[in-house]
Write an enzyme that holds these catalytic residues in place. Structure first.
Site, PDB file in Angstrom:
ATOM      1  N   ASP A  89       8.894  17.535   3.590  1.00  0.00           N
ATOM      2  CA  ASP A  89       9.741  18.179   4.584  1.00  0.00           C
ATOM      3  C   ASP A  89      10.578  19.235   3.874  1.00  0.00           C
ATOM      4  O   ASP A  89      10.896  19.107   2.696  1.00  0.00           O
ATOM      5  CB  ASP A  89      10.625  17.138   5.256  1.00  0.00           C
ATOM      6  CG  ASP A  89      11.277  17.646   6.528  1.00  0.00           C
ATOM      7  OD1 ASP A  89      11.064  18.832   6.858  1.00  0.00           O
ATOM      8  OD2 ASP A  89      11.998  16.877   7.171  1.00  0.00           O
ATOM      9  N   ASP A 262       4.771  10.601  10.674  1.00  0.00           N
ATOM     10  CA  ASP A 262       5.579   9.939   9.653  1.00  0.00           C
ATOM     11  C   ASP A 262       6.758   9.281  10.344  1.00  0.00           C
ATOM     12  O   ASP A 262       7.202   9.738  11.393  1.00  0.00           O
ATOM     13  CB  ASP A 262       6.088  10.937   8.606  1.00  0.00           C
ATOM     14  CG  ASP A 262       7.326  11.683   9.091  1.00  0.00           C
ATOM     15  OD1 ASP A 262       8.445  11.270   8.733  1.00  0.00           O
ATOM     16  OD2 ASP A 262       7.189  12.671   9.848  1.00  0.00           O
ATOM     17  N   CYS A 302      -3.162  -9.009   5.617  1.00  0.00           N
ATOM     18  CA  CYS A 302      -2.384  -8.403   4.530  1.00  0.00           C
ATOM     19  C   CYS A 302      -1.976  -9.473   3.519  1.00  0.00           C
ATOM     20  O   CYS A 302      -2.062 -10.677   3.778  1.00  0.00           O
ATOM     21  CB  CYS A 302      -1.155  -7.679   5.077  1.00  0.00           C
ATOM     22  SG  CYS A 302       0.232  -8.761   5.533  1.00  0.00           S
ATOM     23  N   HIS A 331       3.642  -5.872   4.751  1.00  0.00           N
ATOM     24  CA  HIS A 331       3.053  -6.235   6.044  1.00  0.00           C
ATOM     25  C   HIS A 331       3.157  -5.094   7.047  1.00  0.00           C
ATOM     26  O   HIS A 331       2.163  -4.735   7.698  1.00  0.00           O
ATOM     27  CB  HIS A 331       3.731  -7.476   6.627  1.00  0.00           C
ATOM     28  CG  HIS A 331       3.327  -7.721   8.050  1.00  0.00           C
ATOM     29  ND1 HIS A 331       2.144  -8.344   8.396  1.00  0.00           N
ATOM     30  CD2 HIS A 331       3.925  -7.364   9.226  1.00  0.00           C
ATOM     31  CE1 HIS A 331       2.035  -8.371   9.713  1.00  0.00           C
ATOM     32  NE2 HIS A 331       3.098  -7.790  10.241  1.00  0.00           N
TER      33      HIS A 331
END
Length: 371
Positions: A89, A262, A302, A331
Site C-alpha cells: 500500500d 486483503d 489445518c 487456523h
C-alpha cells in the site's frame, strides 16, 4: 506483469497473475504483513497455508525499520525471507488515519511521525521511491482516502486530488519494472466513482483498486458502490478491493468481478479468540468451551484443528499465551485460503452461484451468531 483470465461464471472471474516473484491464482486473498511480518507466522508457514502473495505497508516500513535497513537487504523480500510476490500500500490510508496529526496540500501530506514525533512529508514521488526500494511486485499509487461521512463537494475535491496524484505517481514510477495499480476514490457517490475510474483508465495502469470502502460506511453502501464501480474497470486488468473483508464480503465481491483482497480480520480476530469455522464464528473466550474436547472445526484439516481442542485453545486465550494467538492465526488464515481455493474451483466448474448462497443472507449470519 501478466494477467490471464481463464474463465468466468457470470461476473466472477478465474485468472492467473504473473509477477516478478511468482504466480498468483485469482481470486486471491493477501495476508497482511504491515511491518514486514504477518503477525506471529513465519514465511514457511504462510507458504504451507497456501498464501501466494502478501501485503506490506509502505508508510509503516518507511518509518520502521526505515529505507536504510531495507535497502541494505536489497528489498523487502530478502529482509523478511519471503520469496513470493508482495503488494505494498502507498501509505495514503495510514496518513488518512492520522486525523488531526496530518495536513494535506497539493504537493503531499505533512504529518507528525507516530513513532517519534518528527515532522514527515510524504508525496506521490516519495511514495514511489520508497516502494522502489522495497521492490514491491505491485506498487500502489499515492492517493487520499476519502473520509466518511463527507458531503459531495469535499468528496469531489478529494477525488480530484487523488487523480492528480495518480498522474504524478505514474510519472515517478517510470523505469520501475514492477506493476503499478491505480485506486478509484469518490466516497459514496456513484458519479464521482465514475469520474475517478474514467480518469485512472485514461492515465493507464497495470491494475485497478477500489479504495475508500470499509471505512465506517453501512454495508449496504459498500455493496452499492462496489456493484456500481467494478464494471467501470477494464476487464483485462486485475481488480483489487482494498481492506475487505469478512468471508461474506469476499464472496459478494467475487460475484462483482473482484480478483484480489486483503484484510487484517483473520489475524486480528485470531488474536482476540475469534475463529472462522464451517459453522460460523467460534468465540473461544466463552466458558462453554472450557471442557470441550472437540477440534475447533471438525471439517478443517489445518495444523490447529488436527492437533488441539477447543478447551486447550480456550485455556490459551484466557491465560494470554502467545501460542494461542499463533494457533488461532494459523487456523483463520487457513480458512481464508481454503475459502479462496473453493471459490476458484466453483468458478471453474460453473457452480459459483450455488457456492455463494452458502455465504449470503440470513443463514450465514445466523450461523455466525450461534456458534
Amino acid at each position: 506483469m501478466k494477467f490471464q483470465l481463464h474463465c468466468r461464471d457470470h461476473e466472477a472471474r478465474r485468472g492467473t497473475l504473473t509477477l516478478a516473484h511468482g504466480t498468483v491464482e485469482t481470486p486471491a486473498f493477501m495476508p497482511v504483513g504491515t511491518y514486514g511480518a504477518v503477525k506471529g507466522l513465519s514465511p514457511d508457514e504462510l507458504h504451507t497455508l497456501g498464501a501466494g502473495i502478501i501485503l506490506g505497508n509502505t508508510f509503516h516500513l518507511w518509518l520502521r525499520p526505515g529505507l536504510e535497513v531495507i535497502g541494505a537487504h536489497g528489498g523487502l523480500h530478502r529482509l523478511m525471507n519471503w520469496d513470493g510476490p508482495i503488494l505494498t500500500d502507498s501509505g495514503g490510508f495510514q496518513v488518512f488515519s492520522l486525523g488531526a496529526l496530518r495536513k494535506i496540500c497539493e504537493e503531499g501530506v505533512r504529518f507528525r511521525s507516530p513513532v517519534n514525533g518528527d515532522t514527515c512529508f510524504l508525496t506521490p514521488e516519495e511514495s514511489m521511491r520508497i516502494q522502489q526500494v522495497l521492490n514491491s511486485d505491485i506498487v500502489m499509487i499515492f492517493d487520499e482516502c476519502t473520509p466518511y461521512p463527507v458531503d459531495m463537494q469535499i468528496a469531489e475535491s478529494s477525488m480530484q486530488l487523488s487523480l492528480r496524484w495518480a498522474e504524478r505517481s505514474k510519472t515517478a514510477h517510470a523505469g520501475n519494472p514492477n506493476a503499478l495499480f491505480g485506486i478509484v476514490q469518490g466516497g459514496m457517490y456513484e458519479s464521482l466513482r465514475d469520474h475517478s475510474a474514467a480518469g485512472l483508465c485514461a492515465i493507464g495502469f497495470d491494475g485497478y483498486a477500489i479504495g475508500g470502502l470499509s471505512v465506517g460506511e453501512p454495508k449496504a453502501d459498500m455493496q452499492r458502490i462496489l456493484r456500481h464501480t467494478a464494471p467501470q474497470l477494464p476487464a483485462d486488468k486485475p481488480r483489487y478491493l482494498m481492506g475487505v473483508g469478512t468471508p461474506e464480503d469476499i464472496v459478494h465481491a467475487v460475484a462483482q468481478g473482484i480478483d484480489l483482497f486483503d484484510c487484517v480480520l483473520p489475524t486480528r480476530n485470531a488474536r482476540n479468540g475469534w475463529l472462522y469455522t464451517s459453522q460460523g464464528i467460534l468465540r473461544l473466550r466463552n466458558s462453554r468451551y472450557r471442557l470441550d474436547t472437540s477440534p475447533p472445526d471438525e471439517h478443517c484439516d489445518c495444523y490447529t484443528c488436527r492437533h488441539f481442542t477447543r478447551a486447550y485453545l480456550h485455556h490459551l486465550q484466557r491465560t494470554g499465551e502467545m501460542l494461542g494467538a499463533r494457533l488461532n492465526s494459523l487456523h483463520n488464515l487457513h480458512y481464508y485460503q481454503r475459502l479462496m481455493a473453493n471459490i476458484r474451483k466453483a468458478i471453474e466448474t460453473g457452480q459459483f452461484e450455488q457456492f455463494a448462497r452458502k455465504f449470503s443472507g440470513q443463514d450465514f449470519m445466523l450461523k455466525c451468531a450461534s456458534v
